[in-house]
Write an enzyme that holds these catalytic residues in place. Structure first.
Site, mmCIF file in Angstrom:
data_model
loop_
_atom_site.group_PDB
_atom_site.id
_atom_site.type_symbol
_atom_site.label_atom_id
_atom_site.label_comp_id
_atom_site.label_asym_id
_atom_site.label_seq_id
_atom_site.Cartn_x
_atom_site.Cartn_y
_atom_site.Cartn_z
ATOM 1 N N TRP A 283 9.950 35.720 47.941
ATOM 2 C CA TRP A 283 9.563 36.111 46.588
ATOM 3 C C TRP A 283 10.715 36.808 45.874
ATOM 4 O O TRP A 283 10.897 36.646 44.665
ATOM 5 C CB TRP A 283 8.353 37.043 46.639
ATOM 6 C CG TRP A 283 7.871 37.513 45.299
ATOM 7 C CD1 TRP A 283 6.943 36.927 44.492
ATOM 8 C CD2 TRP A 283 8.294 38.710 44.599
ATOM 9 N NE1 TRP A 283 6.763 37.662 43.341
ATOM 10 C CE2 TRP A 283 7.578 38.757 43.380
ATOM 11 C CE3 TRP A 283 9.200 39.723 44.887
ATOM 12 C CZ2 TRP A 283 7.747 39.780 42.461
ATOM 13 C CZ3 TRP A 283 9.372 40.739 43.967
ATOM 14 C CH2 TRP A 283 8.654 40.760 42.773
ATOM 15 N N HIS A 284 11.505 37.561 46.620
ATOM 16 C CA HIS A 284 12.586 38.325 46.006
ATOM 17 C C HIS A 284 13.749 37.456 45.564
ATOM 18 O O HIS A 284 14.521 37.867 44.691
ATOM 19 C CB HIS A 284 13.083 39.414 46.963
ATOM 20 C CG HIS A 284 12.202 40.612 47.013
ATOM 21 N ND1 HIS A 284 11.065 40.679 47.789
ATOM 22 C CD2 HIS A 284 12.259 41.796 46.352
ATOM 23 C CE1 HIS A 284 10.479 41.850 47.619
ATOM 24 N NE2 HIS A 284 11.178 42.547 46.746
ATOM 25 N N GLY A 285 13.904 36.292 46.136
ATOM 26 C CA GLY A 285 15.008 35.458 45.691
ATOM 27 C C GLY A 285 15.251 34.258 46.575
ATOM 28 O O GLY A 285 14.835 34.214 47.743
ATOM 29 N N PHE A 437 14.599 38.823 39.984
ATOM 30 C CA PHE A 437 13.528 38.399 40.879
ATOM 31 C C PHE A 437 12.334 37.869 40.110
ATOM 32 O O PHE A 437 11.473 37.229 40.677
ATOM 33 C CB PHE A 437 13.080 39.545 41.790
ATOM 34 C CG PHE A 437 14.227 40.158 42.569
ATOM 35 C CD1 PHE A 437 15.230 39.347 43.085
ATOM 36 C CD2 PHE A 437 14.297 41.518 42.762
ATOM 37 C CE1 PHE A 437 16.277 39.890 43.793
ATOM 38 C CE2 PHE A 437 15.352 42.082 43.479
ATOM 39 C CZ PHE A 437 16.336 41.268 43.981
#
Length: 437
Positions: A283-285, A437
């Site tokens: 999800w963060h990248g 993000f």
């Protein structure tokens, strides 16, 4: 009229930075609004599938297509632009349709109200992730007064100061430390660099959350808290109860519990934790560093669940704090690095005490502003500020001292606000970390 005005200005705010990408967020609002009505009409699975498939599709295309294609074939080049805030507003709208499907809330039949909820500018681009149920009543009726507005202004200034005065000064050293090659760095530089980044990411992200919560209060909204002093945690489990709270709760309620949570035996629980933290990292990248960072935290959560948490509770509080901070800090090395090779090299440098000290680097980058930001950041990572504020609030019986403390506090806020404007005017562009993000 309040909602119409906020909707128009929120769309204007997003368009200012993203131009034609505003069409995507409007389309997302339309799809999830329609999905809610479809679920409400009795066709529950159709509405839910439509919402989840649409949101995951745009998330995968815009956020992960470059990553997927580059891993399949390095020679293929794609140029898909990542819309700001897509990770936040897709999770926000999916929570809405899932809650409607579960019967927790009723579908909103007013498209303007719903779209305003999705595009509401304070929290649109970097959270906190606000669920529809948390602001449902405030969408229809909300009131503002001088006290609430003043509280919002105070929170906004504190958040702005966190970003401009602490996070940005820590970033000055952290960015430089991570740009050094392994033979140019040393253990001391590496440790100061990762401590600086540890403070940077906390004050950068919690600063944005404070600004969003403060702006929300000015408009009559009460957004959920997103941080609760995560660096005082005594376990990784506790850390995730205090760090990015709205994301942790989202994964808990919409993924971990539906997968079975901890109700189907230990082995299934461990698998569920790995799945959740693999996706938390992703999800963060779109980078292997984020995936490994997520799995790294998931691994230690499993280790704690196996029995290490019970062991920690029997130890000194300082030992539990040290363990937690060490794991979190090493995790931030992985998170901050451009690739896994850099993460490995930087981690090695942390414990390479034979490397020659680069005094020229320290003399240039370890400025008075950086040292001040590091010291203040470490202090404010603990509840000291809240305890001092509570102490002065308890002096209400002594009007003269209390009034003087309020006057000094408000003067301090005005000074911080002016100082932030000075930094904004003189510094180079330094966006919030979680924008990407």
């Amino acid at each position: 009229m309040k909602n119409i005005i906020l909707l128009v200005l929120s769309l204007g705010f997003y368009t200012w930075g993203e131009k034609q990408m505003v069409i995507l967020i409007l389309l997302s609002s339309l799809v999830d609004y329609s999905s809610g009505l479809i679920i409400n009409s009795g066709k529950k699975k159709i509405g839910l599938v439509l919402s989840i498939v649409f949101n995951l599709s745009i998330l995968i295309y815009f956020k992960y297509s470059n990553f997927i294609i580059s891993n399949i074939n390095n020679n293929l080049i794609t140029n898909v632009v990542l819309p700001i805030g897509i990770s936040f507003y897709t999770f926000q709208t999916m929570s809405y349709t899932i809650d409607v499907y579960r019967g927790n809330i009723k579908a909103n039949k007013n498209f303007i109200d719903f779209t305003m909820y999705v595009t509401l500018f304070p929290q649109l681009i970097a959270g906190p992730i606000v669920r529809y149920s948390q602001v449902q009543k405030q969408l229809k009726e909300r009131k503002t007064n001088a006290k609430q507005f003043a509280t919002g202004v105070e929170r906004f200034i504190i958040g702005l100061a966190k970003k401009m005065l602490i996070a940005n000064n820590c970033a000055f050293f952290a960015d430089a430390a991570f740009s050094l090659s392994q033979n140019q760095s040393s253990a001391l530089i590496a440790w100061i660099g990762i401590v600086a980044y540890t403070l940077q990411i906390f004050f950068d992200f919690s600063g944005y959350s404070d600004m969003a919560i403060g702006l929300g209060k000015m408009f009559g909204f009460n957004f959920p808290e997103n941080f609760n002093y995560p660096y005082i945690s005594k376990s990784i489990k506790e850390f995730w109860r205090r760090w990015h709270i709205t994301l942790s709760q989202w994964f808990r309620d919409y993924l971990y519990i539906p997968l079975g949570g901890n109700r189907k035996g230990n082995h299934r629980t461990y698998i569920n934790l790995i799945i959740v933290f693999f996706l938390t990292g992703l999800w963060h990248g779109a980078n292997w560093t984020f995936i490994v960072w997520g799995l790294f935290h998931g691994l230690f959560l499993i280790i704690e669940r196996i029995g290490f948490e019970s062991f920690l509770k029997k130890q000194s509080t300082w030992i539990a704090h040290f363990y937690t901070l060490l794991i979190v800090i090493v995790g931030w090395v992985i998170f901050r690095s451009e690739n896994l090779n850099q993460a490995i090299n930087y981690t090695y440098t942390l414990f390479d005490f034979k490397a020659r000290l680069n005094t020229g680097f320290l003399n240039f980058y370890l400025t008075k502003e950086v040292i001040t930001a590091l010291i203040v950041g470490i202090i404010l990572s603990t509840p000291v500020y809240q305890k001092v504020k509570l102490y002065f609030n308890n002096l209400k019986d002594n009007n003269s001292i209390y009034n003087l403390s309020v006057l000094c506090y408000n003067a301090g806020l005005i000074f911080l606000f002016a100082l932030c404007f000075y930094y904004i005017a003189t510094e180079a562009y330094n966006p919030f970390i979680y924008f990407r993000f």
